[in-house]
Design a protein around this motif. Structure first.
Motif, PDB file in Angstrom:
ATOM      1  N   VAL A 138      50.639  45.069-106.947  1.00  0.00           N
ATOM      2  CA  VAL A 138      51.690  44.876-105.952  1.00  0.00           C
ATOM      3  C   VAL A 138      51.396  45.760-104.751  1.00  0.00           C
ATOM      4  CG1 VAL A 138      54.156  45.073-105.444  1.00  0.00           C
ATOM      5  CG2 VAL A 138      53.405  44.343-107.726  1.00  0.00           C
ATOM      6  N   ALA A 139      51.355  45.149-103.565  1.00  0.00           N
ATOM      7  CA  ALA A 139      51.202  45.893-102.318  1.00  0.00           C
ATOM      8  C   ALA A 139      52.560  45.928-101.624  1.00  0.00           C
ATOM      9  CB  ALA A 139      50.164  45.226-101.420  1.00  0.00           C
ATOM     10  N   VAL A 140      53.023  47.123-101.312  1.00  0.00           N
ATOM     11  CA  VAL A 140      54.334  47.297-100.685  1.00  0.00           C
ATOM     12  C   VAL A 140      54.142  47.567 -99.202  1.00  0.00           C
ATOM     13  CG1 VAL A 140      56.502  48.591-100.716  1.00  0.00           C
ATOM     14  CG2 VAL A 140      55.246  48.208-102.861  1.00  0.00           C
ATOM     15  N   PHE A 141      54.741  46.705 -98.376  1.00  0.00           N
ATOM     16  CA  PHE A 141      54.649  46.845 -96.921  1.00  0.00           C
ATOM     17  C   PHE A 141      55.950  47.434 -96.379  1.00  0.00           C
ATOM     18  CE2 PHE A 141      51.380  43.238 -95.897  1.00  0.00           C
ATOM     19  CZ  PHE A 141      50.468  43.859 -96.727  1.00  0.00           C
ATOM     20  N   TYR A 142      55.820  48.243 -95.340  1.00  0.00           N
ATOM     21  CA  TYR A 142      56.992  48.799 -94.677  1.00  0.00           C
ATOM     22  C   TYR A 142      56.682  48.962 -93.198  1.00  0.00           C
ATOM     23  CZ  TYR A 142      60.883  51.885 -93.495  1.00  0.00           C
ATOM     24  OH  TYR A 142      62.005  52.421 -92.919  1.00  0.00           O
ATOM     25  N   ALA A 143      57.489  48.333 -92.355  1.00  0.00           N
ATOM     26  CA  ALA A 143      57.362  48.469 -90.899  1.00  0.00           C
ATOM     27  C   ALA A 143      55.946  48.217 -90.409  1.00  0.00           C
ATOM     28  CB  ALA A 143      57.844  49.841 -90.442  1.00  0.00           C
ATOM     29  N   GLY A 144      55.265  47.226 -91.019  1.00  0.00           N
ATOM     30  CA  GLY A 144      53.951  46.832 -90.552  1.00  0.00           C
ATOM     31  C   GLY A 144      52.796  47.635 -91.092  1.00  0.00           C
ATOM     32  N   THR A 145      53.019  48.397 -92.164  1.00  0.00           N
ATOM     33  CA  THR A 145      51.924  49.148 -92.767  1.00  0.00           C
ATOM     34  C   THR A 145      52.012  49.076 -94.281  1.00  0.00           C
ATOM     35  OG1 THR A 145      50.696  51.229 -92.647  1.00  0.00           O
ATOM     36  CG2 THR A 145      53.065  51.400 -92.946  1.00  0.00           C
ATOM     37  N   THR A 146      50.906  49.347 -94.952  1.00  0.00           N
ATOM     38  CA  THR A 146      50.876  49.390 -96.410  1.00  0.00           C
ATOM     39  C   THR A 146      51.251  50.797 -96.857  1.00  0.00           C
ATOM     40  OG1 THR A 146      48.994  47.864 -96.346  1.00  0.00           O
ATOM     41  CG2 THR A 146      49.492  48.898 -98.457  1.00  0.00           C
ATOM     42  N   VAL A 147      52.353  50.924 -97.608  1.00  0.00           N
ATOM     43  CA  VAL A 147      52.754  52.254 -98.072  1.00  0.00           C
ATOM     44  C   VAL A 147      52.302  52.518 -99.503  1.00  0.00           C
ATOM     45  CG1 VAL A 147      54.685  52.452 -96.480  1.00  0.00           C
ATOM     46  CG2 VAL A 147      55.062  51.465 -98.746  1.00  0.00           C
ATOM     47  N   GLU A 148      52.075  51.452-100.295  1.00  0.00           N
ATOM     48  CA  GLU A 148      51.605  51.666-101.663  1.00  0.00           C
ATOM     49  C   GLU A 148      50.962  50.398-102.204  1.00  0.00           C
ATOM     50  OE1 GLU A 148      53.062  53.414-106.026  1.00  0.00           O
ATOM     51  OE2 GLU A 148      54.389  53.529-104.281  1.00  0.00           O
ATOM     52  N   ILE A 149      49.917  50.583-103.010  1.00  0.00           N
ATOM     53  CA  ILE A 149      49.319  49.487-103.778  1.00  0.00           C
ATOM     54  C   ILE A 149      49.219  49.981-105.216  1.00  0.00           C
ATOM     55  CG2 ILE A 149      47.361  47.945-104.069  1.00  0.00           C
ATOM     56  CD1 ILE A 149      46.633  48.452-101.140  1.00  0.00           C
ATOM     57  N   ALA A 150      49.969  49.319-106.103  1.00  0.00           N
ATOM     58  CA  ALA A 150      50.078  49.788-107.482  1.00  0.00           C
ATOM     59  C   ALA A 150      49.864  48.645-108.454  1.00  0.00           C
ATOM     60  CB  ALA A 150      51.458  50.420-107.718  1.00  0.00           C
ATOM     61  N   ASP A 151      49.395  48.983-109.654  1.00  0.00           N
ATOM     62  CA  ASP A 151      49.363  47.999-110.729  1.00  0.00           C
ATOM     63  C   ASP A 151      50.792  47.594-111.065  1.00  0.00           C
ATOM     64  OD1 ASP A 151      46.630  48.102-110.900  1.00  0.00           O
ATOM     65  OD2 ASP A 151      46.592  49.485-112.595  1.00  0.00           O
ATOM     66  N   ALA A 152      50.990  46.330-111.434  1.00  0.00           N
ATOM     67  CA  ALA A 152      52.331  45.853-111.754  1.00  0.00           C
ATOM     68  C   ALA A 152      52.955  46.663-112.885  1.00  0.00           C
ATOM     69  CB  ALA A 152      52.279  44.373-112.113  1.00  0.00           C
ATOM     70  N   GLY A 157      57.237  53.709-114.555  1.00  0.00           N
ATOM     71  CA  GLY A 157      57.771  54.752-113.684  1.00  0.00           C
ATOM     72  C   GLY A 157      56.698  55.520-112.939  1.00  0.00           C
ATOM     73  N   ASN A 158      55.504  54.940-112.824  1.00  0.00           N
ATOM     74  CA  ASN A 158      54.388  55.610-112.154  1.00  0.00           C
ATOM     75  C   ASN A 158      54.296  55.173-110.699  1.00  0.00           C
ATOM     76  OD1 ASN A 158      52.053  57.191-111.862  1.00  0.00           O
ATOM     77  ND2 ASN A 158      50.724  55.458-112.378  1.00  0.00           N
ATOM     78  N   LEU A 159      55.383  55.302-109.965  1.00  0.00           N
ATOM     79  CA  LEU A 159      55.414  54.891-108.563  1.00  0.00           C
ATOM     80  C   LEU A 159      55.270  56.128-107.676  1.00  0.00           C
ATOM     81  CD1 LEU A 159      58.296  52.267-108.782  1.00  0.00           C
ATOM     82  CD2 LEU A 159      55.815  51.883-108.865  1.00  0.00           C
ATOM     83  N   ARG A 160      54.533  55.972-106.578  1.00  0.00           N
ATOM     84  CA  ARG A 160      54.103  57.118-105.799  1.00  0.00           C
ATOM     85  C   ARG A 160      54.874  57.312-104.503  1.00  0.00           C
ATOM     86  NH1 ARG A 160      51.210  53.810-108.153  1.00  0.00           N
ATOM     87  NH2 ARG A 160      49.643  54.365-109.706  1.00  0.00           N
ATOM     88  N   HIS A 161      55.279  56.226-103.877  1.00  0.00           N
ATOM     89  CA  HIS A 161      55.929  56.333-102.567  1.00  0.00           C
ATOM     90  C   HIS A 161      57.455  56.289-102.724  1.00  0.00           C
ATOM     91  CE1 HIS A 161      56.904  55.536 -98.346  1.00  0.00           C
ATOM     92  NE2 HIS A 161      55.683  55.952 -98.068  1.00  0.00           N
ATOM     93  N   PRO A 162      58.179  57.085-101.960  1.00  0.00           N
ATOM     94  CA  PRO A 162      59.647  57.083-102.086  1.00  0.00           C
ATOM     95  C   PRO A 162      60.279  55.732-101.758  1.00  0.00           C
ATOM     96  CG  PRO A 162      58.929  58.387-100.194  1.00  0.00           C
ATOM     97  CD  PRO A 162      57.711  58.112-101.001  1.00  0.00           C
ATOM     98  N   TYR A 163      59.660  54.961-100.855  1.00  0.00           N
ATOM     99  CA  TYR A 163      60.224  53.645-100.551  1.00  0.00           C
ATOM    100  C   TYR A 163      60.061  52.700-101.737  1.00  0.00           C
ATOM    101  CZ  TYR A 163      60.929  49.117 -98.296  1.00  0.00           C
ATOM    102  OH  TYR A 163      61.365  47.851 -97.972  1.00  0.00           O
ATOM    103  N   THR A 164      58.902  52.726-102.389  1.00  0.00           N
ATOM    104  CA  THR A 164      58.700  51.889-103.567  1.00  0.00           C
ATOM    105  C   THR A 164      59.680  52.286-104.664  1.00  0.00           C
ATOM    106  OG1 THR A 164      56.351  51.863-103.002  1.00  0.00           O
ATOM    107  CG2 THR A 164      56.969  50.984-105.150  1.00  0.00           C
ATOM    108  N   GLN A 165      59.876  53.573-104.853  1.00  0.00           N
ATOM    109  CA  GLN A 165      60.835  54.042-105.851  1.00  0.00           C
ATOM    110  C   GLN A 165      62.244  53.571-105.518  1.00  0.00           C
ATOM    111  OE1 GLN A 165      60.454  58.286-106.238  1.00  0.00           O
ATOM    112  NE2 GLN A 165      58.289  58.206-106.829  1.00  0.00           N
ATOM    113  N   ALA A 166      62.592  53.593-104.226  1.00  0.00           N
ATOM    114  CA  ALA A 166      63.923  53.142-103.810  1.00  0.00           C
ATOM    115  C   ALA A 166      64.093  51.650-104.043  1.00  0.00           C
ATOM    116  CB  ALA A 166      64.148  53.488-102.337  1.00  0.00           C
ATOM    117  N   LEU A 167      63.051  50.859-103.774  1.00  0.00           N
ATOM    118  CA  LEU A 167      63.122  49.421-104.044  1.00  0.00           C
ATOM    119  C   LEU A 167      63.351  49.167-105.533  1.00  0.00           C
ATOM    120  CD1 LEU A 167      60.251  47.852-101.888  1.00  0.00           C
ATOM    121  CD2 LEU A 167      62.704  47.730-101.480  1.00  0.00           C
ATOM    122  N   TRP A 168      62.648  49.896-106.371  1.00  0.00           N
ATOM    123  CA  TRP A 168      62.772  49.730-107.822  1.00  0.00           C
ATOM    124  C   TRP A 168      64.184  50.098-108.290  1.00  0.00           C
ATOM    125  CZ3 TRP A 168      60.884  47.171-111.578  1.00  0.00           C
ATOM    126  CH2 TRP A 168      60.981  47.596-112.907  1.00  0.00           C
TER     127      TRP A 168
END
Length: 309
Positions: free
Chosen positions: A218-232, A238-249
């Motif tokens: 899964v590639a997470v985009f925010y405001a026109g940039t890639t903030v995280e690319i993680a295995d599904a 719970g191995n998420l690295r970016h605060p935005y990805t964690q907030a989405l979850w």
């Protein structure tokens, strides 16, 4: 198969008084897709998901300027190469059934896609019929017009337009909004089958829950940039690295159901530092000084200086 590195997209616009201005809507966007892999691209509206698809297909408007690099099968994806590969080696499954021609039977439309890929009329018709049968479309479907089909049937026809091509890369742009949950599951399974055939698949969606059902990464985009690319699997672990990805979850109903406060910054008023800084609980003065680089943390890519906390 596909490598997108530091992609930027800027539009030349004219405001009042015909003053020319440059509006950068994508900056430092990165993505890779391998053969046989399904990569989901998720993010809110305006995060750059569909613009990425348009860049890969070479259908951006004339006032767009690209920076960075896009390579497909080891060679630069130039505008000329985009035109040659579009609908052949790179296929799009559009988000709306309105892309089907209302004045032509769906069988004829899918058959024509085959013919545009150098198949004789008879072979294209046979391939269309075989593909419709594969997706359990009734025998009368080829003679039907789009308005005579249910939403699920029309969606299967759109998938068929990609299947009858020799495309190695398939881009599905928001294929599930507004569909019944059963049809959503069916559509996602069809995309998974395309990856299992050895094609690379990009699923563009705002629905992270649906993406996790079938995605490899899964590639997470925010405001026109890639903030995280993680295995599904990292989401469930719970191995998420970016605060935005964690907030989405955490915003999903089955989790804490906590809304993500604030809004994405406008392309006309982007911060000089981290694009997520005004919403981030981890923000420090250092975050506001420069854009963070994409880096490798815990077996995934993330654009955050605090990701290994």
């Amino acid at each position: 198969m596909l490598t997108v590195s530091n992609l930027g997209i800027t539009f030349t616009q004219y405001d009042q008084g015909l003053r020319r201005k440059q509006l950068t809507v994508i900056t430092d966007l990165d993505l890779t897709v391998q053969a046989g892999e399904l990569v989901a691209v998720v993010g809110a509206s305006g995060s750059g998901k569909s613009l990425l698809a348009h860049a890969l297909l070479g259908i951006l408007p004339d006032n767009a300027q690209l920076s960075g690099t896009i390579e497909f099968q080891g060679a630069p994806l130039t505008p000329e190469r985009c035109k040659a590969l579009r609908g052949k080696a790179i296929a799009l499954i559009p988000q709306s059934i309105g892309y089907l021609d209302p004045l032509m039977t769906v069988g004829r439309q899918v058959q024509r896609v085959g013919q545009l890929n150098s198949l004789p009329a008879g072979s294209a018709r046979t391939l269309m019929e075989r593909t419709f049968a594969r997706y359990d479309l009734p025998a009368h479907t080829p003679k039907a017009y789009p308005f005579q089909l249910s939403g699920g049937m029309a969606r299967r026809v759109l998938v068929s337009t990609a299947v009858v091509t020799p495309a190695q890369l398939v881009i599905a742009d928001e294929p599930t909004p507004g569909l019944h949950p059963d049809v959503v599951a069916e559509t996602l399974n069809h995309l998974r089958e395309l990856a299992q055939e050895g094609r690379g698949v990009i699923l563009i969606t705002h629905d992270i829950e649906a993406a996790l059902q079938i995605a490899d990464r899964v590639a997470v985009f925010y405001a026109g940039t890639t903030v995280e690319i993680a295995d599904a699997k990292d989401f469930a672990l719970g191995n998420l690295r970016h605060p935005y990805t964690q907030a989405l979850w955490r915003s999903l109903p089955q989790n804490d159901f906590v809304p993500v406060q604030g809004n994405q910054p406008s392309p006309e008023n982007l911060p000089s530092g981290c694009l997520y800084s005004d919403r981030c609980p981890w923000v420090t003065a250092e975050c506001e000084q420069a854009r963070p680089e994409l880096r490798w943390v815990r077996q995934g890519w993330v654009r955050c200086i605090h990701a290994d906390r």
